[in-house]
Design a protein around this motif. Structure first.
Motif, PDB file in Angstrom:
ATOM      1  N   LEU A  36      -5.021  -4.015  22.289  1.00  0.00           N
ATOM      2  CA  LEU A  36      -5.102  -2.631  22.749  1.00  0.00           C
ATOM      3  C   LEU A  36      -6.428  -1.995  22.334  1.00  0.00           C
ATOM      4  CD1 LEU A  36      -1.460  -1.415  21.975  1.00  0.00           C
ATOM      5  CD2 LEU A  36      -2.443  -1.992  24.212  1.00  0.00           C
ATOM      6  N   ARG A  37      -6.877  -2.293  21.113  1.00  0.00           N
ATOM      7  CA  ARG A  37      -8.155  -1.749  20.656  1.00  0.00           C
ATOM      8  C   ARG A  37      -9.316  -2.358  21.432  1.00  0.00           C
ATOM      9  NH1 ARG A  37      -7.699  -0.796  14.063  1.00  0.00           N
ATOM     10  NH2 ARG A  37      -5.592   0.120  14.099  1.00  0.00           N
ATOM     11  N   LEU A  38      -9.200  -3.633  21.757  1.00  0.00           N
ATOM     12  CA  LEU A  38     -10.246  -4.275  22.558  1.00  0.00           C
ATOM     13  C   LEU A  38     -10.301  -3.662  23.946  1.00  0.00           C
ATOM     14  CD1 LEU A  38     -12.368  -6.492  22.993  1.00  0.00           C
ATOM     15  CD2 LEU A  38     -10.486  -8.034  23.648  1.00  0.00           C
ATOM     16  N   ALA A  39      -9.147  -3.425  24.538  1.00  0.00           N
ATOM     17  CA  ALA A  39      -9.096  -2.859  25.889  1.00  0.00           C
ATOM     18  C   ALA A  39      -9.691  -1.454  25.931  1.00  0.00           C
ATOM     19  CB  ALA A  39      -7.650  -2.838  26.382  1.00  0.00           C
ATOM     20  N   ARG A  40      -9.641  -0.741  24.796  1.00  0.00           N
ATOM     21  CA  ARG A  40     -10.194   0.615  24.747  1.00  0.00           C
ATOM     22  C   ARG A  40     -11.668   0.624  24.359  1.00  0.00           C
ATOM     23  NH1 ARG A  40      -5.112   1.746  21.970  1.00  0.00           N
ATOM     24  NH2 ARG A  40      -6.232   1.687  19.982  1.00  0.00           N
TER      25      ARG A  40
ATOM     26  N   PHE B 246     -11.295 -11.219  32.980  1.00  0.00           N
ATOM     27  CA  PHE B 246     -12.099 -12.116  32.163  1.00  0.00           C
ATOM     28  C   PHE B 246     -11.886 -11.822  30.676  1.00  0.00           C
ATOM     29  CE2 PHE B 246     -16.040 -13.075  29.836  1.00  0.00           C
ATOM     30  CZ  PHE B 246     -16.150 -14.434  30.118  1.00  0.00           C
ATOM     31  N   LEU B 247     -11.817 -10.529  30.335  1.00  0.00           N
ATOM     32  CA  LEU B 247     -11.607 -10.139  28.937  1.00  0.00           C
ATOM     33  C   LEU B 247     -10.237 -10.602  28.457  1.00  0.00           C
ATOM     34  CD1 LEU B 247     -13.013  -8.601  26.644  1.00  0.00           C
ATOM     35  CD2 LEU B 247     -11.811  -6.531  27.404  1.00  0.00           C
ATOM     36  N   ALA B 248      -9.232 -10.488  29.338  1.00  0.00           N
ATOM     37  CA  ALA B 248      -7.887 -10.925  28.966  1.00  0.00           C
ATOM     38  C   ALA B 248      -7.847 -12.430  28.709  1.00  0.00           C
ATOM     39  CB  ALA B 248      -6.896 -10.548  30.060  1.00  0.00           C
ATOM     40  N   VAL B 249      -8.543 -13.184  29.544  1.00  0.00           N
ATOM     41  CA  VAL B 249      -8.603 -14.637  29.357  1.00  0.00           C
ATOM     42  C   VAL B 249      -9.299 -14.974  28.045  1.00  0.00           C
ATOM     43  CG1 VAL B 249      -9.598 -16.781  30.245  1.00  0.00           C
ATOM     44  CG2 VAL B 249      -8.497 -15.177  31.815  1.00  0.00           C
TER      45      VAL B 249
ATOM     46  N   MET C 248     -12.767 -12.965  39.712  1.00  0.00           N
ATOM     47  CA  MET C 248     -12.113 -12.462  38.500  1.00  0.00           C
ATOM     48  C   MET C 248     -12.790 -11.165  38.066  1.00  0.00           C
ATOM     49  SD  MET C 248     -11.649 -14.324  34.756  1.00  0.00           S
ATOM     50  CE  MET C 248     -10.617 -15.623  35.421  1.00  0.00           C
ATOM     51  N   THR C 249     -11.984 -10.133  37.851  1.00  0.00           N
ATOM     52  CA  THR C 249     -12.532  -8.852  37.429  1.00  0.00           C
ATOM     53  C   THR C 249     -12.939  -8.916  35.965  1.00  0.00           C
ATOM     54  OG1 THR C 249     -10.424  -7.951  36.681  1.00  0.00           O
ATOM     55  CG2 THR C 249     -10.945  -7.728  39.038  1.00  0.00           C
ATOM     56  N   PRO C 250     -13.792  -7.969  35.512  1.00  0.00           N
ATOM     57  CA  PRO C 250     -14.156  -7.945  34.088  1.00  0.00           C
ATOM     58  C   PRO C 250     -12.946  -7.838  33.167  1.00  0.00           C
ATOM     59  CG  PRO C 250     -15.668  -6.584  35.346  1.00  0.00           C
ATOM     60  CD  PRO C 250     -14.577  -6.990  36.298  1.00  0.00           C
ATOM     61  N   ASP C 251     -11.940  -7.049  33.578  1.00  0.00           N
ATOM     62  CA  ASP C 251     -10.734  -6.919  32.751  1.00  0.00           C
ATOM     63  C   ASP C 251      -9.976  -8.239  32.667  1.00  0.00           C
ATOM     64  OD1 ASP C 251     -11.295  -4.300  32.255  1.00  0.00           O
ATOM     65  OD2 ASP C 251      -9.874  -3.489  33.727  1.00  0.00           O
TER      66      ASP C 251
END
Length: 298
Positions: free
Chosen positions: A41-45, A6-9, A1-4
């Protein structure tokens, strides 16, 4: 699982809580979803490695987004939700324990339409302080930066809001079966057009709110038991022309009314001390059609 990934989960795990916060802040399911999406969106940035408490960080972000949305709404009075009922959360009676985390979070504490109507009357800062502290237990030290106030001032905002809520939004009887008996009695009186029976069911200060949408001039409000019971002829026409299906509206007893299986209105009843203190009716065709009611009227 990529970091992205993992963050989405991780974010999805917080989604039910975040939507519950946004719904209580905004009274709109669509806007609540928009606020949650903006938080993602703010978390992803952002640099997630610098976030020590993801849940707290996301709650703060959603609070800020909702505050901006409320302030923008106040600036567009013609579009204000104060001129319409908040969105109802409708579920089948007896299905409160369904394993749907988002639905459970939205229905927690039975935040009825009557309470949401009162929340609409608060200033954006008061609403945020009350919702985040009184409903979700966020400390004032964390609320203060969101409203650009000191913790002491944030506490005062919540206190003012609390007084207004207590004075205008009565607590619902916790006994759902008791609520349903009162609603059933209302239906019988409505079908009979029995003014006296309706008057006996209603609290002296009962309020009726009907939101038929733009075609009927928006939100109509009737106050006082006699005036509300005076709508008996309307109730009778409604009751005889439609089929009423028991439902939970924001966790309390209500009805979904339909003609030939097609939903036409949603009714929420706030019952206190065995009397109806508020009836909220959403009959706006567009908004009713947008609700997922097929399982309730089929």
């Amino acid at each position: 699982m990529t970091p992205d990934d993992f963050l989405a989960v991780e974010f999805e795990g917080h989604r039910p809580h975040l939507k519950a916060v946004a719904y209580r802040m905004l009274g709109s399911l669509t806007e609540a979803e928009d606020a949650v999406q903006e938080a993602w969106l703010r978390l992803a940035r952002s640099d997630a490695d610098d976030i020590d408490n993801l849940g707290g960080w996301l709650t703060t972000v959603v609070g800020r987004v909702c505050l901006d949305m409320l302030r923008a709404r106040k600036g567009r009075r013609e579009e204000s939700l104060e001129a319409r009922l908040p969105d109802p959360v409708v579920s089948r009676e007896g299905a409160a324990d369904v394993a749907d985390p988002e639905q459970q979070a939205l229905l927690a504490d039975s935040v009825g339409l009557a309470l949401l109507v009162v929340l609409e009357s608060l200033t954006p800062a008061e609403r945020l302080a009350f919702v985040l502290h009184d409903m979700f237990g966020l400390p004032f030290e964390e609320i203060a930066p969101i409203v650009d106030r000191t913790p002491a001032t944030a506490k005062k905002l919540a206190s003012r809001a609390r007084l207004r809520v207590r004075g205008a939004a009565p607590s619902t009887d916790p006994d759902l079966a008791g609520q349903r008996r009162v609603v059933d009695a209302f239906l019988v009186a409505a079908r009979d057009g029995d003014f006296d029976a309706l008057l006996a069911i209603l609290d002296p200060d009962a309020v009726l709110r009907v939101d038929g949408g733009a075609l009927t001039g928006g939100l109509k409000i009737v106050r006082g038991a006699a005036a509300v019971a005076g709508q008996a002829a309307t109730y009778r026409r409604m009751a005889t022309a439609t089929t009423s299906h028991p439902a939970l509206i924001n966790g309390i007893a209500g009805l979904v009314n339909a003609i030939d299986g097609q939903p036409i209105s949603v009714m929420s009843f706030t019952v206190a001390d065995g009397k109806i203190v508020a009836i909220d009716i959403l009959s706006d065709p567009d908004r009713v059609a947008a609700l997922d009611l097929a399982d309730l009227t089929g």
